[in-house]
Design a protein around this motif. Sequence first.
Motif, mmCIF file in Angstrom:
data_model
loop_
_atom_site.group_PDB
_atom_site.id
_atom_site.type_symbol
_atom_site.label_atom_id
_atom_site.label_comp_id
_atom_site.label_asym_id
_atom_site.label_seq_id
_atom_site.Cartn_x
_atom_site.Cartn_y
_atom_site.Cartn_z
ATOM 1 N N LEU A 135 0.952 -1.222 0.092
ATOM 2 C CA LEU A 135 0.193 -0.001 0.002
ATOM 3 C C LEU A 135 1.118 1.237 -0.201
ATOM 4 C CD1 LEU A 135 -2.901 1.320 0.533
ATOM 5 C CD2 LEU A 135 -2.507 1.179 2.557
ATOM 6 N N ASP A 136 0.966 1.983 -1.126
ATOM 7 C CA ASP A 136 1.956 3.006 -1.106
ATOM 8 C C ASP A 136 1.152 4.045 -2.298
ATOM 9 O OD1 ASP A 136 4.069 4.405 -0.989
ATOM 10 O OD2 ASP A 136 5.514 3.179 -2.120
ATOM 11 N N ASP A 137 1.757 5.266 -2.267
ATOM 12 C CA ASP A 137 1.584 6.417 -2.992
ATOM 13 C C ASP A 137 2.427 6.487 -4.225
ATOM 14 O OD1 ASP A 137 0.554 8.821 -4.365
ATOM 15 O OD2 ASP A 137 1.369 10.060 -3.003
ATOM 16 N N ALA A 138 1.954 6.165 -5.545
ATOM 17 C CA ALA A 138 2.783 6.096 -6.658
ATOM 18 C C ALA A 138 4.150 5.297 -6.511
ATOM 19 C CB ALA A 138 2.621 7.614 -7.161
ATOM 20 N N GLY A 139 4.056 4.259 -5.675
ATOM 21 C CA GLY A 139 5.385 3.554 -5.584
ATOM 22 C C GLY A 139 6.595 4.519 -4.653
ATOM 23 N N SER A 140 6.188 5.288 -3.795
ATOM 24 C CA SER A 140 6.952 6.414 -3.231
ATOM 25 C C SER A 140 8.037 5.810 -2.364
ATOM 26 C CB SER A 140 6.141 7.387 -2.311
ATOM 27 O OG SER A 140 5.581 6.689 -1.340
ATOM 28 N N GLU A 141 7.751 4.520 -1.814
ATOM 29 C CA GLU A 141 8.703 3.938 -1.009
ATOM 30 C C GLU A 141 9.595 2.955 -1.648
ATOM 31 O OE1 GLU A 141 6.406 2.048 2.072
ATOM 32 O OE2 GLU A 141 5.644 3.820 2.978
ATOM 33 N N LEU A 142 9.514 2.725 -3.100
ATOM 34 C CA LEU A 142 10.240 1.950 -3.724
ATOM 35 C C LEU A 142 11.422 2.679 -4.333
ATOM 36 C CD1 LEU A 142 7.673 0.120 -6.015
ATOM 37 C CD2 LEU A 142 9.065 -0.508 -3.787
ATOM 38 N N PRO A 143 12.788 2.275 -4.421
ATOM 39 C CA PRO A 143 13.937 3.021 -4.763
ATOM 40 C C PRO A 143 13.936 3.357 -6.152
ATOM 41 C CG PRO A 143 14.480 0.739 -3.648
ATOM 42 C CD PRO A 143 13.139 0.809 -3.940
ATOM 43 N N ASP A 144 14.634 4.650 -6.422
ATOM 44 C CA ASP A 144 14.758 5.148 -7.624
ATOM 45 C C ASP A 144 15.719 4.187 -8.570
ATOM 46 O OD1 ASP A 144 13.781 7.284 -6.823
ATOM 47 O OD2 ASP A 144 15.092 8.744 -7.161
ATOM 48 N N GLY A 145 15.221 3.695 -9.722
ATOM 49 C CA GLY A 145 16.015 3.117 -10.733
ATOM 50 C C GLY A 145 16.000 1.735 -10.542
ATOM 51 N N SER A 146 15.005 1.088 -9.589
ATOM 52 C CA SER A 146 14.952 -0.296 -9.162
ATOM 53 C C SER A 146 14.292 -1.274 -9.930
ATOM 54 C CB SER A 146 14.244 -0.286 -7.775
ATOM 55 O OG SER A 146 13.077 0.281 -7.755
ATOM 56 N N VAL A 155 7.986 -1.555 -15.722
ATOM 57 C CA VAL A 155 6.630 -0.950 -15.035
ATOM 58 C C VAL A 155 5.491 -1.274 -15.929
ATOM 59 C CG1 VAL A 155 5.207 0.910 -14.071
ATOM 60 C CG2 VAL A 155 8.062 0.967 -13.588
ATOM 61 N N LEU A 156 4.388 -1.861 -15.323
ATOM 62 C CA LEU A 156 3.247 -2.132 -15.817
ATOM 63 C C LEU A 156 2.102 -1.035 -15.402
ATOM 64 C CD1 LEU A 156 2.984 -5.875 -15.448
ATOM 65 C CD2 LEU A 156 3.800 -4.845 -17.408
ATOM 66 N N LEU A 157 1.518 -0.437 -16.451
ATOM 67 C CA LEU A 157 0.743 0.589 -15.945
ATOM 68 C C LEU A 157 -0.867 0.952 -16.839
ATOM 69 C CD1 LEU A 157 0.621 3.526 -14.353
ATOM 70 C CD2 LEU A 157 1.895 4.419 -16.162
ATOM 71 N N ASN A 158 -1.731 0.779 -15.998
ATOM 72 C CA ASN A 158 -3.020 1.265 -16.405
ATOM 73 C C ASN A 158 -3.675 2.197 -15.506
ATOM 74 O OD1 ASN A 158 -5.724 1.224 -17.266
ATOM 75 N ND2 ASN A 158 -6.116 -0.826 -16.683
ATOM 76 N N PRO A 159 -3.055 3.609 -15.880
ATOM 77 C CA PRO A 159 -3.444 4.589 -14.941
ATOM 78 C C PRO A 159 -4.902 4.992 -14.988
ATOM 79 C CG PRO A 159 -2.530 5.406 -17.071
ATOM 80 C CD PRO A 159 -2.358 4.169 -17.203
ATOM 81 N N PRO A 160 -5.514 5.441 -13.776
ATOM 82 C CA PRO A 160 -6.877 6.276 -13.768
ATOM 83 C C PRO A 160 -6.934 7.385 -14.290
ATOM 84 C CG PRO A 160 -5.702 6.428 -11.759
ATOM 85 C CD PRO A 160 -4.686 5.552 -12.598
ATOM 86 N N PHE A 161 -8.284 7.819 -14.791
ATOM 87 C CA PHE A 161 -8.519 8.939 -15.181
ATOM 88 C C PHE A 161 -9.492 9.786 -14.354
ATOM 89 C CE2 PHE A 161 -11.025 6.101 -17.742
ATOM 90 C CZ PHE A 161 -12.476 6.549 -18.042
ATOM 91 N N HIS A 162 -9.683 9.118 -13.359
ATOM 92 C CA HIS A 162 -10.777 9.663 -12.449
ATOM 93 C C HIS A 162 -10.018 10.076 -11.110
ATOM 94 C CE1 HIS A 162 -13.935 8.296 -15.025
ATOM 95 N NE2 HIS A 162 -14.888 9.184 -14.712
ATOM 96 N N LEU A 163 -10.418 11.140 -10.455
ATOM 97 C CA LEU A 163 -10.041 11.476 -9.192
ATOM 98 C C LEU A 163 -11.364 11.511 -8.210
ATOM 99 C CD1 LEU A 163 -7.268 14.147 -9.512
ATOM 100 C CD2 LEU A 163 -7.224 11.997 -8.552
ATOM 101 N N GLY A 164 -11.807 10.376 -7.483
ATOM 102 C CA GLY A 164 -13.016 10.611 -7.024
ATOM 103 C C GLY A 164 -14.247 10.369 -8.270
ATOM 104 N N ALA A 165 -14.928 11.497 -8.029
ATOM 105 C CA ALA A 165 -15.978 11.656 -9.219
ATOM 106 C C ALA A 165 -15.608 12.509 -10.244
ATOM 107 C CB ALA A 165 -17.569 11.947 -8.433
ATOM 108 N N ARG A 177 0.731 11.564 -12.452
ATOM 109 C CA ARG A 177 1.502 11.226 -11.343
ATOM 110 C C ARG A 177 2.142 9.853 -11.498
ATOM 111 N NH1 ARG A 177 -0.187 11.022 -6.136
ATOM 112 N NH2 ARG A 177 1.461 11.725 -5.328
ATOM 113 N N LEU A 178 1.262 8.810 -11.702
ATOM 114 C CA LEU A 178 1.932 7.421 -12.116
ATOM 115 C C LEU A 178 3.031 7.558 -13.039
ATOM 116 C CD1 LEU A 178 -1.044 5.157 -11.194
ATOM 117 C CD2 LEU A 178 0.551 6.011 -9.764
ATOM 118 N N ILE A 179 2.723 8.082 -14.150
ATOM 119 C CA ILE A 179 3.640 8.023 -15.336
ATOM 120 C C ILE A 179 5.120 8.883 -14.923
ATOM 121 C CG2 ILE A 179 4.387 9.194 -17.445
ATOM 122 C CD1 ILE A 179 1.495 9.035 -18.281
#
Length: 401
Positions: A313-324, A328-338, A347-349
Amino acid sequence: MAFDFSALRRFPDVEAPNLQAWDATDELLVQRALDADVAGDAIAVIGDEYGAISLALTDAGMQGIRVHQDLITGRRALAANARALALALPAAHELDSSLLTGARLVLLQLPKGLAELEEVADAVARWAAPDVTLIAGGRVKHMALTQNQVLASYFAHVQPQRAERKSRLIVASGALPVPDQPRFPVSRQHDGFTLSAYGGAFAGARLDIGTRVLIDVMGTLDPPARSQLRRSEPFQPSEAPIGGNQGEFSGVVNARPLRVVDLGCGTGALAVAFAQRHPDAVITATDRSASAARSAQATVVANGLAGRITVTLDDAGSELPDGSADLVLLNPPFHLGATVHEGAGQRLIQAAARLLRPGGEVWTVFNSHLDHRGVLTRDVGPTEQVARTPKFTVTRSIRRG
């Protein structure tokens, strides 16, 4: 009401002029709680996105309030807002008995999905005090009679209130008996794997069509080449040469495992599908939603992959090291709430660019009308379209050195 809601911020979540950290529903829920004459340690707050409800009640002198937020960005924003306002931080809990035992008043910002509402209603009826009152609120334009019907399955009395300032509250009381076991997580079999989902996970145990497109294309793409371990490269014990010592070593050995991140993993479909195709990969699946992370963990276990996929559980992989990461597999959302907003995807990109080593790749699927290809080219590196359907585009981007 003396509390200054305008002092609240969404940070570290996406911030924009059309996005604010509270709405009229928060204010109505706070006022009902202040009028209810219930002690703070008998109040639980669910869906308090950035702390507007719990901090306003804390500011009014209530102590011992318990709060559950699904998004880790909301949890971090609540903590930041509490510091900025010099208020005590309400006790954070998951959606479980520790949140609800002894609660006589539960305040709920209505979730988007009926499954999530059902999970919350079951939890309140299951663990809260027998005389509990649930007050749920939302913006009128996002409310429907089906929400009343879900609540009526768990409470004898469900009373919608008059709308105020384009928001409406629903008061539910008289908790009904619940089954011995909660209904969630639910599971569904797909081609070659099982998906499990808790109520708040996007698409539930179904396979959303964007994810399906990327899974189908995945079989046609070769993962990026892995670098070989050298004296100057740190390595994990599991990557050490047979018979070698942990730490530095000389010479070149076999290529290390492919390091993959499923960023914004949802129920874990991409991580599982990739793991099944590439048994040498070591995968981290991460999401900012607690419901998604719990769902992904259940999916990993259901498919016998607990030893190869780690869920965080993390925000955009913030706890993972740079360049690690190699991939990356990515299906980004296009909603923030409603709200339809490209900020979450962007942000995920940007996070993918930070996580990738030079020469690493990000495989992305997104709604074709979005300008994610331009953002990928700018923030990651050269980007090519590898597939396109009437609705979705799949791209491969290579991290520039």
